[in-house]
Enzyme design. Structure first.
Site, short mmCIF file in Angstrom:
data_model
loop_
_atom_site.label_atom_id
_atom_site.label_comp_id
_atom_site.label_asym_id
_atom_site.label_seq_id
_atom_site.Cartn_x
_atom_site.Cartn_y
_atom_site.Cartn_z
N ASP A 1 49.53 36.14 69.55
CA ASP A 1 50.23 36.01 68.26
C ASP A 1 51.30 34.92 68.27
O ASP A 1 52.11 34.82 69.19
CB ASP A 1 50.88 37.34 67.87
N HIS B 1 65.48 35.69 65.15
CA HIS B 1 65.90 34.37 65.63
C HIS B 1 67.42 34.31 65.49
O HIS B 1 67.96 34.70 64.46
CB HIS B 1 65.28 33.25 64.79
N ASP C 1 55.92 42.49 61.68
CA ASP C 1 56.08 41.15 62.28
C ASP C 1 57.57 40.82 62.44
O ASP C 1 58.00 39.68 62.20
CB ASP C 1 55.35 40.07 61.45
N ASN D 1 54.42 36.91 73.11
CA ASN D 1 55.02 35.56 73.18
C ASN D 1 56.47 35.61 73.69
O ASN D 1 57.39 35.12 73.05
CB ASN D 1 54.90 34.80 71.86
N HIS E 1 45.87 35.63 65.99
CA HIS E 1 46.71 34.97 64.99
C HIS E 1 45.80 34.08 64.13
O HIS E 1 45.23 33.11 64.63
CB HIS E 1 47.77 34.14 65.71
N HIS F 1 58.33 41.55 67.57
CA HIS F 1 58.72 40.62 68.64
C HIS F 1 60.05 41.11 69.18
O HIS F 1 61.05 41.12 68.45
CB HIS F 1 58.84 39.19 68.09
N LEU F 2 60.06 41.57 70.42
CA LEU F 2 61.30 42.09 71.01
C LEU F 2 62.00 41.03 71.86
O LEU F 2 63.12 41.24 72.31
CB LEU F 2 61.03 43.36 71.82
N HIS G 1 49.09 40.20 60.04
CA HIS G 1 49.78 39.60 58.87
C HIS G 1 48.86 38.90 57.87
O HIS G 1 48.93 37.69 57.67
CB HIS G 1 50.90 38.68 59.30
N HIS H 1 53.21 45.47 65.24
CA HIS H 1 53.48 44.02 65.38
C HIS H 1 54.99 43.75 65.32
O HIS H 1 55.57 43.62 64.24
CB HIS H 1 52.77 43.29 64.23
O1 DOR Z 1 56.78 33.93 61.53
C1 DOR Z 1 56.34 34.19 62.64
N1 DOR Z 1 57.16 34.36 63.69
N2 DOR Z 1 55.02 34.29 62.80
C2 DOR Z 1 54.47 34.41 64.01
O2 DOR Z 1 53.27 34.50 64.09
C3 DOR Z 1 55.31 34.41 65.23
C4 DOR Z 1 56.67 34.86 64.92
C5 DOR Z 1 57.66 34.61 66.02
O3 DOR Z 1 57.36 34.87 67.19
O4 DOR Z 1 58.79 34.22 65.69
#
Ligand code: DOR
Length: 475
Positions: free
Chosen positions: A151, A308, A304, A93, A178, A61-62, A231, A59
């Site tokens: 997700d 950001h 996870d 996503n 999710h 996010h790239l 998660h 899990h």
């Molecule tokens: O905290 C999170 N950030 N939970 C998620 O399910 C998505 C993820 C995101 O893509 O930033």
């Protein structure tokens, strides 16, 4: 000429072979060639160090395509290698959403070009993550996609979820939903309880997670389809999963390091680095998640990893997006918080920790060549780490493009020394290893002449091993 080297006097922790013992491990031609006391080629003294199958993250996010300011496939997989990972599963996503074959092919190509880590993209369950029409699951499955998830967004409709489980079963693939019942979490910013009332923030009740998990367990059970729960953050969710496993439901589940290390108390600071979905919960939830990992109810530790950029994350609490980094701290957090001092009693044994970080996630997603067993003939996907080394997390030193780690300044125990992908050093002496230029050229020309596909990097290939001949290797 191919490099041959032996890790000598190393503690091999290989849950897939039920081994935890001091031995030698020889690598040549991209594969493991011996795991006994013999040695061949360059000797690398590893006394006091642990060698394990490379870590596997179900899990992450790239962010590429679409949010390259937060992370790219190259920067995210570099972070993964630094964390000891040899395989990661990026969520869908992205922008555009990974809901059709084109984005899967793009992510696979970017990962191959970067060469830090193998990537197994997760496809979306529904088109645009909108929860209505099923995504092009068949076309993505034809490229080797084994898991589908929206997700970040729940599949709200039980009917759509049921269809997705049924359709995925055609390829024995997995649906990962999710777990958030959205009618209970409108505007939610933290765990619901006394503290949310005190702080004046809208609460995210634990029942929102548990109701969705209960629904999905019933649907998966009825269809005998495969479900993965991401998660897990509440004691009630762990209890539901324990019960479902006893009942024979085909379910696997993961916990994120922040849910077994941090509590909602941190929200008192209003520092948005602690804002995540599902939210940080209470001490008793943390204890339940730890117990779930210890008794195998929770199969895997998955980060996870949710980068950001500062201009978005460093806003006031209510404006900041959810998510925290995870790839470069997961192993050390597991060692520090769960394995601890092995002689003084731990939540997890070293073997259980490696099972949760490597063997179980690889098996739960049918990822071959990772997770062990570390035995002659297996691809040399390995991590060597010093379980006793202490280091302080420096958010500016991370490979990730983003800085949103809640662990900055914290001292942790357990440091990655080398990560090997099919015998090639992706991390050497704790630093990202430059890729051999000749190998990068070969990858480029192969991309040009060959259709992308998950299977293309299969066990027979000795990726870039030549690069090792040119370098000096020290632990
Ligand atoms: O905290 C999170 N950030 N939970 C998620 O399910 C998505 C993820 C995101 O893509 O930033």
């Amino acid at each position: 000429m191919t490099a041959e080297f032996t890790f000598t006097d190393v503690r091999l922790v290989d849950p897939a072979a039920d081994r935890d013992e001091v031995t030698n491990v020889t690598v040549a031609g991209g594969i493991v060639t011996a795991t006994d006391r013999s040695s061949a080629g360059l000797r690398i003294d590893c006394a006091g160090l642990v060698l394990a199958p490379g870590l596997v993250d179900l899990h992450v996010h790239l962010r590429e395509p679409g949010r390259e300011d937060a992370e790219t496939v190259a920067s995210g997989t570099a972070a993964a290698a630094m964390g000891g990972f040899t395989a990661v599963c990026p969520m869908a996503n992205t922008d555009p959403v990974t809901d059709h074959a084109g984005v899967v092919e793009q992510v696979l190509r970017l990962a191959r070009e970067a060469g830090h880590c193998e990537v197994f993209p997760v496809g979306a369950v529904t088109r645009g993550l909108a929860g209505e029409e099923l995504a092009e699951m068949g076309a993505m499955a034809a490229l080797g996609v084994r898991c589908f998830s929206d997700d970040g967004m729940p599949v709200r409709s039980a009917q759509v979820m049921r269809r997705a489980l049924e359709y995925a079963k055609t390829w024995d693939a997995i649906i990962c939903n999710h777990a958030e019942e959205p009618t209970l979490t409108g505007g939610a910013e933290m765990n619901e309880g006394q503290l949310s009332t005190l702080l004046g923030l809208a609460g995210w009740p634990r029942e929102a997670e548990e109701i969705m998990i209960a629904r999905d367990l019933l649907l998966a059970h009825g269809l005998n389809a495969r479900l993965h729960v991401p998660h897990v953050s509440t004691a009630g969710s762990v209890a539901l999963l324990r019960q479902a496993k006893l009942r024979g439901t085909r379910v696997t589940a993961e916990a994120a390091p922040h849910h077994f290390t941090l509590t909602e108390e941190l929200v008192r600071t209003y520092d948005p680095v602690y804002r995540v979905n599902p939210p940080l919960r209470t001490r008793s939830d943390v204890e339940a998640v730890r117990a779930g990992l210890a008794d195998g109810t929770l199969d895997a530790i998955a980060t996870d990893h949710a980068p950001h950029p500062p201009e978005q994350k460093d806003q006031e609490w209510s404006q900041a997006p959810n998510g925290m980094l995870g790839l470069e701290t997961a192993l050390a957090l597991t060692l520090t918080e769960l394995v601890g001092d092995e002689d003084a009693g731990s939540v997890l044994s070293m073997k259980q920790a490696i099972a949760a970080l490597s063997t179980n996630p690889a098996r739960s997603r049918d990822i071959g060549g990772h997770g062990g067993p570390v035995e002659p003939g297996a691809p040399a996907n390995l991590v060597l780490f010093d379980p006793a080394a202490r280091w302080t997390v420096d958010d500016r030193a991370l490979q990730s493009r983003s800085r949103n780690t809640p662990y900055a300044g914290m001292q942790l125990r357990g440091r990655v020394i080398h990560t090997l992908l099919r015998g090639r050093f992706t991390v050497r002496d704790g630093a990202l290893a430059p890729r051999d230029a000749a190998e990068a050229d070969r990858m480029q020309s192969r991309d040009a002449g060959e259709a992308d596909g998950l299977q293309s990097r299969d066990a027979g290939e000795a990726d870039g091993l030549q690069s090792l001949d040119a370098v000096e290797v020290t632990p």
